[in-house]
Design a protein around this motif. Sequence first.
Motif, PDB file in Angstrom:
ATOM      1  N   THR C 195     -24.376   7.432 -41.686  1.00 12.46           N
ATOM      2  CA  THR C 195     -23.148   8.090 -42.145  1.00 12.46           C
ATOM      3  C   THR C 195     -22.009   7.839 -41.171  1.00 12.46           C
ATOM      4  O   THR C 195     -20.876   7.600 -41.558  1.00 12.46           O
ATOM      5  N   ILE C 196     -22.332   7.855 -39.878  1.00 13.68           N
ATOM      6  CA  ILE C 196     -21.302   7.625 -38.865  1.00 13.68           C
ATOM      7  C   ILE C 196     -20.878   6.168 -38.883  1.00 13.68           C
ATOM      8  O   ILE C 196     -19.699   5.838 -38.773  1.00 13.68           O
ATOM      9  N   GLN C 197     -21.868   5.306 -39.056  1.00 18.28           N
ATOM     10  CA  GLN C 197     -21.619   3.875 -39.132  1.00 18.28           C
ATOM     11  C   GLN C 197     -20.567   3.574 -40.195  1.00 18.28           C
ATOM     12  O   GLN C 197     -19.610   2.825 -39.957  1.00 18.28           O
ATOM     13  N   ALA C 198     -20.716   4.203 -41.334  1.00 19.61           N
ATOM     14  CA  ALA C 198     -19.759   3.994 -42.419  1.00 19.61           C
ATOM     15  C   ALA C 198     -18.370   4.445 -41.999  1.00 19.61           C
ATOM     16  O   ALA C 198     -17.376   3.759 -42.255  1.00 19.61           O
ATOM     17  N   GLN C 199     -18.322   5.575 -41.313  1.00 23.33           N
ATOM     18  CA  GLN C 199     -17.015   6.068 -40.858  1.00 23.33           C
ATOM     19  C   GLN C 199     -16.343   5.054 -39.936  1.00 23.33           C
ATOM     20  O   GLN C 199     -15.156   4.748 -40.075  1.00 23.33           O
ATOM     21  N   LEU C 201     -16.911   1.798 -39.552  1.00 22.39           N
ATOM     22  CA  LEU C 201     -16.517   0.560 -40.232  1.00 22.39           C
ATOM     23  C   LEU C 201     -15.226   0.759 -40.996  1.00 22.39           C
ATOM     24  O   LEU C 201     -14.308  -0.068 -40.950  1.00 22.39           O
ATOM     25  N   GLU C 202     -15.171   1.872 -41.696  1.00 21.29           N
ATOM     26  CA  GLU C 202     -13.976   2.161 -42.471  1.00 21.29           C
ATOM     27  C   GLU C 202     -12.751   2.204 -41.567  1.00 21.29           C
ATOM     28  O   GLU C 202     -11.691   1.673 -41.888  1.00 21.29           O
ATOM     29  N   VAL C 224     -23.312  -4.841 -43.729  1.00 15.21           N
ATOM     30  CA  VAL C 224     -22.024  -4.649 -43.070  1.00 15.21           C
ATOM     31  C   VAL C 224     -21.147  -5.873 -43.297  1.00 15.21           C
ATOM     32  O   VAL C 224     -19.962  -5.768 -43.604  1.00 15.21           O
ATOM     33  N   GLU C 227     -19.759  -6.018 -46.767  1.00 16.19           N
ATOM     34  CA  GLU C 227     -18.733  -5.038 -47.083  1.00 16.19           C
ATOM     35  C   GLU C 227     -17.430  -5.244 -46.347  1.00 16.19           C
ATOM     36  O   GLU C 227     -16.394  -4.749 -46.789  1.00 16.19           O
ATOM     37  N   THR C 228     -17.445  -5.930 -45.209  1.00 19.02           N
ATOM     38  CA  THR C 228     -16.218  -5.966 -44.415  1.00 19.02           C
ATOM     39  C   THR C 228     -15.658  -7.349 -44.161  1.00 19.02           C
ATOM     40  O   THR C 228     -14.458  -7.481 -43.937  1.00 19.02           O
TER      41      THR C 228
END
Lengths: 323, 314, 341, 507, 300
Positions: C195-199, C201-202, C224, C227-228
Motif C-alpha cells: 500500500t505504501i509502495q503505491a503511494q 510510486l504515485e 512497477v 505502471e510507471t
Amino acid sequence: MSNPPPVIEVTDLKKHFPIRKGLLRRLVGHVHAVDGVSFSIGQAETIAVVGESGCGKSTVGRTILRLIQPTAGTIKVNGTDITTLSRHEMRPYRRQMQIVFQDPFASLNPRMRADDIVGEPLMVHGIANKKERAEQVAELFVRVGLRPQQARNFPHEFSGGQRQRISIARALALNPKFIVADEPVSALDVSIQAQVLNLMVRLQRSEGLSYLFISHNLAVVEHIAHRVAVMYLGRIVEFADTADLFANPQHPYTEALLAAIPVPDPAMKRTRHIMQGDVPSPINPPLGCHFHPRCPIATERCRVEVPLLKPGADGRMVACHLR
Amino acid sequence: MGSYLIRRILLMLLTLFGVSVLIFTLLRLVPGNIADILFDAAGMIDPVEKQKIIRELGLDQPLVVQYMQWISGLLRGDLGFSYISEKPTIDEIAPRIPITASLAAMALTLSVITGVPLGVISAVRQNTKLDYALRVFSLSGLSLPSFWLGLLILMGFVHWFGTIPIYDRNNTPLEQLAFMLVPAMAVGYRASALIMRLTRSSMLEVLRQDYIRTARSKGVSDTGVNYDHALRNAVVPVITIIGIEAAFLIGGLIVTETVFNIPGVARFLVEAIRMRDYPIVQNLVMFIAFSVVTINLLVDLAYSLIDPRIRITD
Amino acid sequence: MDQQVNTQDVLKVNGLTTYFFTRRGVVKAVDDVSFTVRAGETLAIVGESGCGKSITALSLMRLIPSPPGRTIAGTVMLDGTDLLQLSEPKMRQMRGNKISMIFQEPMTALNPLLTIGRQVAETLILHQNMSRQAAQARAVEMLKFVKIPEAEQRAREYPHQLSGGMRQRAMIAMALACNPRVLICDEPTTALDVTIQAQILELIVELQRNFGTAVILITHDLGVVAETAHRVIVMYAGRKVEEASAEELFHRPLHPYMNGLLGSIPRVGLTKRATASEHVALQEIPGIVPALNDLPIGCAFAPRCPNAGDKCRAAIPPFEEKLPGHFAACWHSDVGAKVPT
Amino acid sequence: QKSGGTLRVTHRDNPPSASIHEEATISTVMPFASVYNNLVQFDLSTDRQNRLETVSPELATAWSWSEDGRRLSMKLRAGVRWHDGMPFTSADVKCTWEQLIGQRDIGLRKNPRRSWYFNLKSVEASGPQDVTFILAEPQPSFLVLLAGGMSPVYPCHVNGAQMRTHPIGTGPFRFGELKQNESMRVVRNPDYWKPGKPFLDAIEFTIIANRSTSVLAFGAGKFDLTLTGDLPPSMVDEVRAQAPSTICEVQTTNTQANLLINRDRPPFDNAEIRRALNLVIDRNAFIEIIGRGQFLIGAAMMPPPSGLWGMPAEDLASVEGYGTDMATRRAQAQGIMRKLGYGPDKPLRLKVSTRNIPAYRDPAVLLIDHIKHAYLEADLEPIDTGAWYVRMLKKDYQVGLNVQGIGIDDPDVVFFENFACGSERNYTAYCNKDMEALFHRQSQMIDFAARRKLVWEIDRKLQEDGARPVISHQRQGTCWWPYVKSIRLSSNSIYNHWRFEDVWLDR
Amino acid sequence: MSVTVPLDHNAELRRAGAFAHGFFGQARFLARRYPLGAAGAIILIFFILCGIFAEWVAPMDPLTTNAKYSLAAPSARNWMGADMMGRDEFSRIVHGARISLMVAISATGLGAIFGVSIGLASGYIGGWFDLVFQRVVDVLQSLPLLVMALVITAALGPSLENTIIAIALPLIPSVSRVIRSNTLSLREMPFVEAAQAAGMSEWRIAIRHVLPNTLAPLIVLATAQLGSTILTEASLSFLGLGVPEPHPSWGRMLSESAAEYVRTAPWLVIFPGLAISLIVFGTNLLGDAMRDLLDPRQRS
Ligand SMILES: Nc1ncnc2c1ncn2[C@@H]1O[C@H](COP(=O)(O)OP(=O)(O)OP(=O)(O)O)[C@@H](O)[C@H]1O
Ligand SMILES: Nc1ncnc2c1ncn2[C@@H]1O[C@H](COP(=O)(O)OP(=O)(O)OP(=O)(O)O)[C@@H](O)[C@H]1O
Ligand SMILES: [Mg+2]
Ligand SMILES: [Mg+2]
C-alpha cells in the motif's frame, strides 16, 4: 473436508509479545502481534496469509509450530490439541510440521554442509543409520532439484534459489504433512521464484502436503493458494477462496490491497484508488475496527466496535460492519 | 527521565553491593592478616599480643559480622580506621583522590584530544602511508608496558636534563600541572591509542553506511562527509570507550604512580593490599567501583544527548 | 542549450563500462551500456539481482566504491557535459543539483543523527547558496510537497521517528530539492509495503509531471515497470539485452530472457486454472544468472536459453534495432518475438 | 656552621609506625630517632665502632654500677621538657622500661626487643632525677643496649596509639606529619635542651618505593641524603656514576642472610643432608654477586674489622662450609648425597621458601642454583610478607632464606634473640640448654678479651650445629651531597646516629 | 575516477589478489593485503618458535648463575649482557618467551573457555541465569582489570598457575559479553528456528548451531586479548606479584631488581622491555588484521 479432521486447526489464537524496557526489564506493554485468529487447513490444501508488514503473519506460522508459545487459543494437529504439549511430547508432532523461511541466507547455518543441514533432522529423530541417511539425503536433493554432487558444499556456495531448495529439502526430510512457508520466494529473483513455486506445487501434488503460505505478494498468493486469509494488525479481516477474493474483495482493506498491486501489463494501466496513511503500530492498535483510520467508508460504529469475522455470502468470512 | 535515573541508581547500588561482597571475600581469602604484618615489621611474633590486636581490630568476629559492621559504617559515612596508620580511613584516602583524579583527567583529556583527530585522519586516509604510520603509532601505544615507558622517560630525563620530575606537595599548582604532564602522557598514550583505533574503525564503519552514500549523492564534499556526517556518528561508540578507559586508566595508574612516585590512590591501593589494610582496600575499591559506575552512567546520559535514537524516557 | 531541454535528451549514456577488480577476477558489473533519457520521461531499468542496475546508477553519479570498482569507459552526457570527465569538485556541484538519486533502503539511507529538515536543507545550502534559515524554510515546503503531514513538526524530527514510507518521502524531497534534471530511483519501493509502495510510486509520477524531471527507475518488479515507465531497458549479466517502450516490451518481448521473465511471473487475475485446486505451472527459466566474473564466452544468457545454438555460445550478439524503436541483443530475436500467453 | 634549611631525605617505604619501641626497622628509626632522646648514646667522635667504651651521656648525665654489678643508677638531666610541655622525669624512664619488660601497659602493641631485657628485673625511680635499673645477673652489655638507637625514652603520659601516629619526645625535632606512603616530616624543636641545636629547620623524608627512581632523583639533586644503609653496593655504583661529587659510604648494616633449615621434617631431619647443603653453598658467589664484592663472610657475629665480636678470618676458615675450595666441597657434598641414594638422575626435590621481596628473593635464587650441585632440585616459594613469619613460626617450610637485622652488634642481642629457647625471634626453635648456659656465662663476663673468646667458641658451635647457617653479612651504602655536613656513620650499626642535631647544610 | 587509458587488467587483478592460488599464494596475497598483520604474525611466530625451542635457541641455561659475569655488558658471550646473578640475559629472554606465551595463551584460553560457556549459557538460557550473570559481569567490570588481578594473586599467592587464573578471571566478563550478545542475535536467526522446528534439543542447537558461529568474533577477541594478557602479566610481575622467580618472566626481569640498573646496566631494562613490547605489538598487529579479515563489518 468434513470427515477427517483438518491437518491444522487453529482457534482464537493470540500472541501478545510483552515489551520490556530498561535495565530492569520492566513490562511496559504488549505487541498484539496475533489477536484472535481462527482457521483450519485441510489435507493438500494451501492457505495463504497476506497482509502488510508487521501484521502478524509470521507470528501465526511460528505459533502453530510452537516455536513461540501462544498467549491464548488452541492449535490442533490432525485433531490433537498440541497447544500445551511439552517439548518432549512435541517431538512426534515436529516430524509432521516444518517451516521454510524467507531469507535464504540466514536460514541455513553457514558453518554446516548442505547434506548435514538436510540430514540433521533425520539424525536427531534417530531415523535411519548413517548409510540410509546419506541415501535419503541424496534422494531429497533430487526431489528438490539439486545436484547431489553439491551435497558437500557450504550454503554460501549456492545461489539464492538453490538455498531455498535446501531449506525445502530440510523441511521435507522428516516427511511432514504440513509446511509453514514464511515468504519463501520474496527474497528471490523473479526468474528463480517460478522455480521454487513450481517445486512447491509439485510437492503438494505428489506428497499431499498442506501449506500455510505467508506472503505479501498477492500475485504469488493467487497463483498458489486455495484459500486466502487477509490479516490486518493481528486479525483476519477477510478469509475466502482465492478466486472469490480476487474477483470480488469484500473488506475495504482487501480492496485497497488489491488496488495497490501494480499489474505487469502496461495495457492495464488504470487510475488506482490508493489508500492513504501508514499502518498503525500493533502496540497500541486503534480501538474498534483496527482499520478504521485508513478506511474510506468507516462510520462511527467502526471506531468503537470490533467487527467479528462472520460468514457472509457464499461461505466467505469478512470482518466488517458494513459488508 | 527521573524514574530512569532512579532505576539506574538502584542498579548501581546493586552493583556496588556485589563489589563489596566480592572484595570483602577475596581479601579474606588472602593468606596472612594484618596482625602478622604488624608484627612482621618488628620481626617477632608474640601470640598474646597478636590475639590482643586481632581482638582490638575486631578481626575475631565472624566474617558476616565484620562485613555488616563495615557496610553499616559505610552507609553512615564512617569508613573506620586504617590498621596501619590508625588514622581515619577517610583522612588517608581523601587527600590522595585529587592527585589520581587530576592525573586521570589529564591523561584522558590528552588521549581524547589526540586520539579522536588522529583516528579520523587515519580512517579518512585509509591504507595510505599516513594511515599505516598512525596505526603503528597507536599499536605501539597499546604494546608498550606503561611502566617500561615510564622508566624510559625517566632515563631520558636523566640523560638530557640531568634531573627527573619528582612529585612535591609544595609545588605551585602550575608546577604541579607541569609535573603531572609527563606521567599523564605515559598513561595517556595507551588510552590515546585505544581511542584512536576505535575512532578509526568506527569512522570506517560509518563511512560504509548508506547515509554516507546519500550525503555524497547530494554533492556534499569529502570534508563535509567526513566531519559533518561521519564523525558525529563515529564518536558515539568512542564515548563508551572513554567510560571504560577511565576504569582502565586506574589500572595503568597503579604502575605509573609507582614509577613516577606519585602519592595517588592507585598506588596506595596496591600498598594497602600488600599490608592487608582492609579498611583502606575495601573503601578504596568501593570508591573506584563507584567512580566507574558513575562514569558509566554519565556516559549513558551523554549518549542520549548525542544520539537521538537512544531515548531516555519514562 | 536551453532550447534543447524540452525536446532533446537530457542524459545520454554511451558505452558505460564499470568493472570491479577483485580477488575472484574482473567483475564486469556494467559492460558497454548505453541509453538516453528525455525530460519528463521515465526510463526503467529491469533485470535480475546482481545484473548491474545499481552499479549503472552509481556510475552515473560517480559514486562507485573505488577500489575495487572503476568506470573504465563510456560517456555520460548531462545536458552536453560529460560527467565522467568532470573534476571531482565540479562533479560535486552536479550531484544533488542536476542529478540526484534515491536509494532502496529508506531505513539506512538517512543520517540518524541529523534532523530530517536539516538533511533536506543541506542540499539547498550546498547548491543554491541559501542561508540556513531560508533553506530550512524551503525544506519544510519540500516536505509538504511530498505530502508529509505536519511538515514543520517532522522537519524537526529524526529519521528513526518516521515510518518507512515517510522516510522515503523525505528522501524524495531531498533529491528533488534543487529541481534536478535527472532523478535516479534505485528500487525506491522494494522495502515498503504494497500500500505504501503505491503511494510512493504515485508521488514520483506526480512530481515528475510537475517538474519535468527525467527519471531513471531501477526495479525488478515488472508490475512497477508496467505502471510507471515510458521506456524500459532490460539488463542481463551487466549488459543491456533489450530496450523498447513499455507497451512494446510487454507486448512483444524480443529477448528470450525477457520473454521467460514475463512467463514466469504469476499475475493477479491472469492465473488460469481449471479448478480451484489445479495449478498451471509457471514458466521457468532454468539455471541461474552466471557470475559476473566468469561469464560464458558468447551470449551470457545462452546457458539458460531454450533457443541457444552454437552461435550463441560463441559470440556476444550485437545490440540492434529489431523492430522500430525496439532493440535487442539476441541472435534469435525472431524466435523470441512471440507474445507470451 | 649555618642554621636553617630543610634536609630532604629519600625513604624506601612506609614506616609501620612512628613508635621506635614497637618496630625494628630503619624505616622507623631514621625518620623518628630525632624526635627522642636516649639515656645514653654512642659517641662517634672518638671511635667509629659502637662499643661499651664509647657510651656517653644524653638524658642521663652520669651513671654508676653497684658493687655486685646488678644495679645501674643514673642521674637524669634536669629541666628537660617533652614536646608537649610536660617535664621529663625519672617516672618516664621507669614507665618506658617497665613497659618493655611487661610490667606495665602504656598501650604499645608490640615489643620486639623483649629478649634484650631478659636480665632486667625492675626499674626504681628514687627521685625525679634519679633512676636505677635492677638486673638479675651482672651484665656489662646492658649499657650498650640502652645506648642503641632503638632505646629512646618514651613519655609516660602519652599512650601507645599516639606514639605510633604522632610521637612525643624530648629530641631536637618535633614530629611534623606522617603521610602514609608519601612522606614524613619532623620540624625543629625550638625548646631543645641543647642550646643552639639543632641547625636544621626541618627534615623531610619522601617515600619513593622504586629504588632506581629514588637514586635517579637523588643523583638529580632532588634529595640531600639517602635512607641509610638502603643502597646495595650496585646502587652505590649507580649513584657514583650519575653524580660523582656525592659522598657515599658503604657500611656493615648488621643484617645477615641466613638459612632457616627445618630440622624437624624430612629431608632435613637427616643431619647428613643438612651438611651437604651447607657444604655446597658458595658464600663467595653471594658476596660477589649480591654484594658486588663488598659483603662479608662471617658467622653469627659481625666479622671484624667492622664488627667487634666476629671470629677472625683464619678461625672461620676452619669451620666446615667456610673453606675456600669449592670443588672439594662440592665433591664432598655429592659424595654424601650419592651415599643417600641421590644423583644427577634422581635429585632430591624440595622447596626454598622466602619472603617475596627482592632482598630475600635474590639470594634465594642464588641458593637454588648452588644447591643443584648437591642434587637438590629446588623450587622457589615466594611467601607474601604477611604470611612469612607465621609460616616460619609454624615451621611450615623445608628451607627458608631469611635476611635478619640485628639491632646492636652485641652477643647478648644476637644470642638471646635468635638462639635462646623460647625467644620469639628464634624461628628455627633451636634449643640447646648447654649452649644457653654458655650464653649466660658470656653475658656476665666483665673481661672483654675473655668474653670475646667465649663468644667465638659459641659462634663456632652454632655454625657447626647448623643452627642457622649464615651466608653473608651485608654491607650497604648511604649517600649524601657534600654540602650536608656532620653526617657520621658508625662501622657496625646503621641505627644509632640519627638524632640529626649536629647536621647542617652548607648551601 | 575519470575515464582514461584502457586499464591493464592483469595488473589491477594482481593488486586485488586474483592470482593468489594455493596456500602460499593466498598467504602471500594476505601478507600483501595486510602487511601489518603479516608482520605481526611473523613476530608472533618468531616468539612462539623461540618459546618452543628455547633449549635449542638459547645458548645458555637461563637459571645458572655465575659470579664472574654478574652485570656483564653485552658481548660475544652474552649478546644482551648478563643480569646481576650472571645469568645470560638473551637466554632468559628466549626462555621468557615460553613463560610469557604460556601465561598469555593459557589465560586467554581459560578466559575464553569460561567466557564462552557462560556467555552461551547466558544468551541461550536467558531468564534468571542471564539476569544474575549480567549483574555479576557488572560487578566484575566495575573494577579495573589490574586491580582484580592484583587482589586475586594476593588471595591465591604468587605462582605460575595462580597468575594464569588471576589474569583469566577478569577476562571472562568481556568474552562472555561478546558471546552473549552474539548468541542472542544468533538465537533469532532462522536457521536456529529451523533447528527448533526439527525438534532438536536446545543443547544440540547451542553446540552445533550457535557455538560455531560465535567462533569468528571469539578468535578476533582472543587475539586482541592476547596482547593485553601479556601486559597484565608483566604489570603483575613488575609489582612483585605474578610469575615467581626463578622462572624468567619478562615482567619480573624488568621489575624492581632489574630496574635498579637503569644506568649501570641499561641492557637489563631495555631488552626485556623490548621483548614485551615487540610481542604485544605483534599480537596487536595480528589481532587487527584478524578483525579486518574475520569481522565482515570491518572489511573495507
Ligand atoms: N519476538 C518478538 N518480540 C516482540 N515483538 C515481536 C516479536 N516477534 C514479532 N514481534 C512483533 O509482532 C508483530 C508481528 O510480527 P510478525 O513478524 O508476525 O509480522 P509479519 O506480518 O510476519 O511481518 P513481515 O511481513 O514484516 O514479516 C510486529 O510488530 C513485530 O514487531
Ligand atoms: N564493491 C564491489 N566489489 C565487487 N563486486 C561488486 C561490488 N559492488 C557490486 N559488485 C558486483 O557488481 C554486480 C552488480 O551489482 P548491482 O548492485 O549493480 O546489482 P543490482 O542489479 O543493483 O542488483 P539488486 O537488484 O540486487 O540491487 C554484482 O554482481 C555485484 O556482485
Ligand atoms: Mg514475517
Ligand atoms: Mg541494486
